[in-house]
Design a protein around this motif. Structure first.
Motif, PDB file in Angstrom:
ATOM      1  N   LEU A  13       0.832  -1.200   0.000  1.00  0.00           N
ATOM      2  CA  LEU A  13       0.000   0.000   0.000  1.00  0.00           C
ATOM      3  C   LEU A  13       0.867   1.251   0.000  1.00  0.00           C
ATOM      4  O   LEU A  13       0.604   2.208  -0.738  1.00  0.00           O
ATOM      5  CB  LEU A  13      -0.933  -0.005   1.219  1.00  0.00           C
ATOM      6  CG  LEU A  13      -1.892   1.175   1.338  1.00  0.00           C
ATOM      7  CD1 LEU A  13      -2.922   1.127   0.221  1.00  0.00           C
ATOM      8  CD2 LEU A  13      -2.578   1.163   2.694  1.00  0.00           C
ATOM      9  N   TYR A  16       2.548   1.595  -3.525  1.00  0.00           N
ATOM     10  CA  TYR A  16       1.563   1.966  -4.550  1.00  0.00           C
ATOM     11  C   TYR A  16       1.129   3.427  -4.388  1.00  0.00           C
ATOM     12  O   TYR A  16       1.117   4.195  -5.354  1.00  0.00           O
ATOM     13  CB  TYR A  16       0.338   1.046  -4.479  1.00  0.00           C
ATOM     14  CG  TYR A  16      -0.750   1.478  -5.423  1.00  0.00           C
ATOM     15  CD1 TYR A  16      -0.667   1.200  -6.777  1.00  0.00           C
ATOM     16  CD2 TYR A  16      -1.851   2.200  -4.965  1.00  0.00           C
ATOM     17  CE1 TYR A  16      -1.648   1.614  -7.662  1.00  0.00           C
ATOM     18  CE2 TYR A  16      -2.839   2.622  -5.838  1.00  0.00           C
ATOM     19  CZ  TYR A  16      -2.732   2.323  -7.178  1.00  0.00           C
ATOM     20  OH  TYR A  16      -3.711   2.746  -8.038  1.00  0.00           O
ATOM     21  N   CYS A  17       0.775   3.809  -3.176  1.00  0.00           N
ATOM     22  CA  CYS A  17       0.288   5.171  -2.941  1.00  0.00           C
ATOM     23  C   CYS A  17       1.388   6.195  -3.161  1.00  0.00           C
ATOM     24  O   CYS A  17       1.144   7.283  -3.692  1.00  0.00           O
ATOM     25  CB  CYS A  17      -0.282   5.298  -1.534  1.00  0.00           C
ATOM     26  SG  CYS A  17      -1.807   4.365  -1.323  1.00  0.00           S
ATOM     27  N   ASP A  20       1.901   6.495  -6.946  1.00  0.00           N
ATOM     28  CA  ASP A  20       0.732   7.156  -7.520  1.00  0.00           C
ATOM     29  C   ASP A  20       0.736   8.646  -7.200  1.00  0.00           C
ATOM     30  O   ASP A  20       0.454   9.481  -8.062  1.00  0.00           O
ATOM     31  CB  ASP A  20      -0.540   6.496  -6.996  1.00  0.00           C
ATOM     32  CG  ASP A  20      -1.781   6.930  -7.737  1.00  0.00           C
ATOM     33  OD1 ASP A  20      -1.677   7.190  -8.957  1.00  0.00           O
ATOM     34  OD2 ASP A  20      -2.852   6.994  -7.117  1.00  0.00           O
ATOM     35  N   CYS A  21       1.095   9.001  -5.987  1.00  0.00           N
ATOM     36  CA  CYS A  21       1.143  10.408  -5.585  1.00  0.00           C
ATOM     37  C   CYS A  21       2.228  11.165  -6.343  1.00  0.00           C
ATOM     38  O   CYS A  21       2.019  12.286  -6.811  1.00  0.00           O
ATOM     39  CB  CYS A  21       1.381  10.515  -4.084  1.00  0.00           C
ATOM     40  SG  CYS A  21       1.485  12.211  -3.489  1.00  0.00           S
ATOM     41  N   THR A  24       1.216  11.887  -9.939  1.00  0.00           N
ATOM     42  CA  THR A  24       0.040  12.730 -10.119  1.00  0.00           C
ATOM     43  C   THR A  24       0.452  14.168 -10.369  1.00  0.00           C
ATOM     44  O   THR A  24       1.344  14.695  -9.719  1.00  0.00           O
ATOM     45  CB  THR A  24      -0.850  12.654  -8.861  1.00  0.00           C
ATOM     46  OG1 THR A  24      -1.257  11.311  -8.680  1.00  0.00           O
ATOM     47  CG2 THR A  24      -2.070  13.532  -8.996  1.00  0.00           C
ATOM     48  N   GLY A  47      -2.005   6.041   3.449  1.00  0.00           N
ATOM     49  CA  GLY A  47      -2.285   5.435   2.153  1.00  0.00           C
ATOM     50  C   GLY A  47      -3.767   5.409   1.838  1.00  0.00           C
ATOM     51  O   GLY A  47      -4.193   5.725   0.729  1.00  0.00           O
ATOM     52  N   VAL A  48      -4.566   5.055   2.823  1.00  0.00           N
ATOM     53  CA  VAL A  48      -6.015   5.027   2.628  1.00  0.00           C
ATOM     54  C   VAL A  48      -6.538   6.442   2.396  1.00  0.00           C
ATOM     55  O   VAL A  48      -7.389   6.676   1.539  1.00  0.00           O
ATOM     56  CB  VAL A  48      -6.720   4.357   3.832  1.00  0.00           C
ATOM     57  CG1 VAL A  48      -8.226   4.515   3.744  1.00  0.00           C
ATOM     58  CG2 VAL A  48      -6.344   2.888   3.903  1.00  0.00           C
ATOM     59  N   TRP A  50      -4.906   8.888   1.046  1.00  0.00           N
ATOM     60  CA  TRP A  50      -4.538   9.262  -0.324  1.00  0.00           C
ATOM     61  C   TRP A  50      -5.523   8.681  -1.330  1.00  0.00           C
ATOM     62  O   TRP A  50      -5.980   9.357  -2.249  1.00  0.00           O
ATOM     63  CB  TRP A  50      -3.122   8.797  -0.658  1.00  0.00           C
ATOM     64  CG  TRP A  50      -2.840   8.831  -2.124  1.00  0.00           C
ATOM     65  CD1 TRP A  50      -2.746   7.782  -2.965  1.00  0.00           C
ATOM     66  CD2 TRP A  50      -2.662  10.000  -2.925  1.00  0.00           C
ATOM     67  NE1 TRP A  50      -2.512   8.212  -4.247  1.00  0.00           N
ATOM     68  CE2 TRP A  50      -2.455   9.581  -4.256  1.00  0.00           C
ATOM     69  CE3 TRP A  50      -2.656  11.367  -2.660  1.00  0.00           C
ATOM     70  CZ2 TRP A  50      -2.245  10.458  -5.306  1.00  0.00           C
ATOM     71  CZ3 TRP A  50      -2.447  12.244  -3.704  1.00  0.00           C
ATOM     72  CH2 TRP A  50      -2.242  11.785  -5.010  1.00  0.00           C
ATOM     73  N   LEU A  51      -5.865   7.405  -1.155  1.00  0.00           N
ATOM     74  CA  LEU A  51      -6.784   6.756  -2.088  1.00  0.00           C
ATOM     75  C   LEU A  51      -8.178   7.375  -2.037  1.00  0.00           C
ATOM     76  O   LEU A  51      -8.852   7.473  -3.056  1.00  0.00           O
ATOM     77  CB  LEU A  51      -6.862   5.262  -1.797  1.00  0.00           C
ATOM     78  CG  LEU A  51      -5.575   4.468  -2.057  1.00  0.00           C
ATOM     79  CD1 LEU A  51      -5.745   3.036  -1.595  1.00  0.00           C
ATOM     80  CD2 LEU A  51      -5.200   4.520  -3.516  1.00  0.00           C
ATOM     81  N   VAL A  52      -8.605   7.814  -0.843  1.00  0.00           N
ATOM     82  CA  VAL A  52      -9.951   8.353  -0.696  1.00  0.00           C
ATOM     83  C   VAL A  52     -10.013   9.840  -1.027  1.00  0.00           C
ATOM     84  O   VAL A  52     -10.897  10.289  -1.753  1.00  0.00           O
ATOM     85  CB  VAL A  52     -10.470   8.094   0.742  1.00  0.00           C
ATOM     86  CG1 VAL A  52     -11.778   8.808   0.984  1.00  0.00           C
ATOM     87  CG2 VAL A  52     -10.610   6.606   0.987  1.00  0.00           C
ATOM     88  N   ARG A  55      -6.296  11.423  -4.443  1.00  0.00           N
ATOM     89  CA  ARG A  55      -6.182  11.160  -5.883  1.00  0.00           C
ATOM     90  C   ARG A  55      -7.066  12.110  -6.658  1.00  0.00           C
ATOM     91  O   ARG A  55      -8.190  12.394  -6.258  1.00  0.00           O
ATOM     92  CB  ARG A  55      -6.604   9.729  -6.195  1.00  0.00           C
ATOM     93  CG  ARG A  55      -5.712   8.709  -5.552  1.00  0.00           C
ATOM     94  CD  ARG A  55      -6.156   7.336  -5.884  1.00  0.00           C
ATOM     95  NE  ARG A  55      -5.588   7.004  -7.185  1.00  0.00           N
ATOM     96  CZ  ARG A  55      -5.957   5.970  -7.903  1.00  0.00           C
ATOM     97  NH1 ARG A  55      -6.906   5.184  -7.482  1.00  0.00           N
ATOM     98  NH2 ARG A  55      -5.391   5.727  -9.041  1.00  0.00           N
TER      99      ARG A  55
END
Length: 128
Positions: A13, A16-17, A20-21, A24, A47-48, A50-52, A55
């Motif tokens: 996690l 990945y985060c 991805d960050c 972006t 991480g959570v 960031w995903l919520v 992004r």
């Protein structure tokens, strides 16, 4: 083996985060640097979060930068349909004119080649 699973999930996690960050362009709610620190310093919750909340919202691109990629950014079922060149009378007329020009050019080249061959037969090159 099973006791390492939470650590493996946490590391996946985080990686990945973080990737991805970093990739972006413009994250939501905070700056990119702040999001990187939140993801790293608050392992699972960052991480959570960031995903919520971090992004960017993904919207399909409607403006195409290059004419050669007019279908870029469209799903297959939404791609704009173009007519075939075989259906366009102007395109076909241009092709016929182009074919006529090429045929004339080819006949001229063949005539020039025959003339050169005839001159070579009549006048052989000097030998050394």
């Amino acid at each position: 083996m099973i006791r390492y699973l939470p650590y493996l999930i946490e590391a996946a996690l985080l990686v990945y985060c973080l990737i991805d960050c970093i990739q972006t362009d413009v994250p939501r709610n905070l700056s990119k640097t702040t999001w990187v620190f939140v993801i790293i310093l608050v392992p699972i919750a960052g991480g959570v979060a960031w995903l919520v909340a971090g992004r960017p919202e993904h919207r399909p691109a409607r403006n195409v930068a290059w004419p050669s990629t007019q279908t870029a950014g469209f799903p297959e079922y939404e791609r704009p349909r173009r007519s075939s060149p075989d259906d366009d009378p102007e395109f076909l007329a241009g092709m016929r004119a182009s074919d006529d020009e090429h045929e004339k050019m080819l006949k001229d080249w063949e005539a020039q080649l025959r003339d050169r061959e005839a001159r070579l037969k009549d006048d052989p090159p000097p030998s050394a």
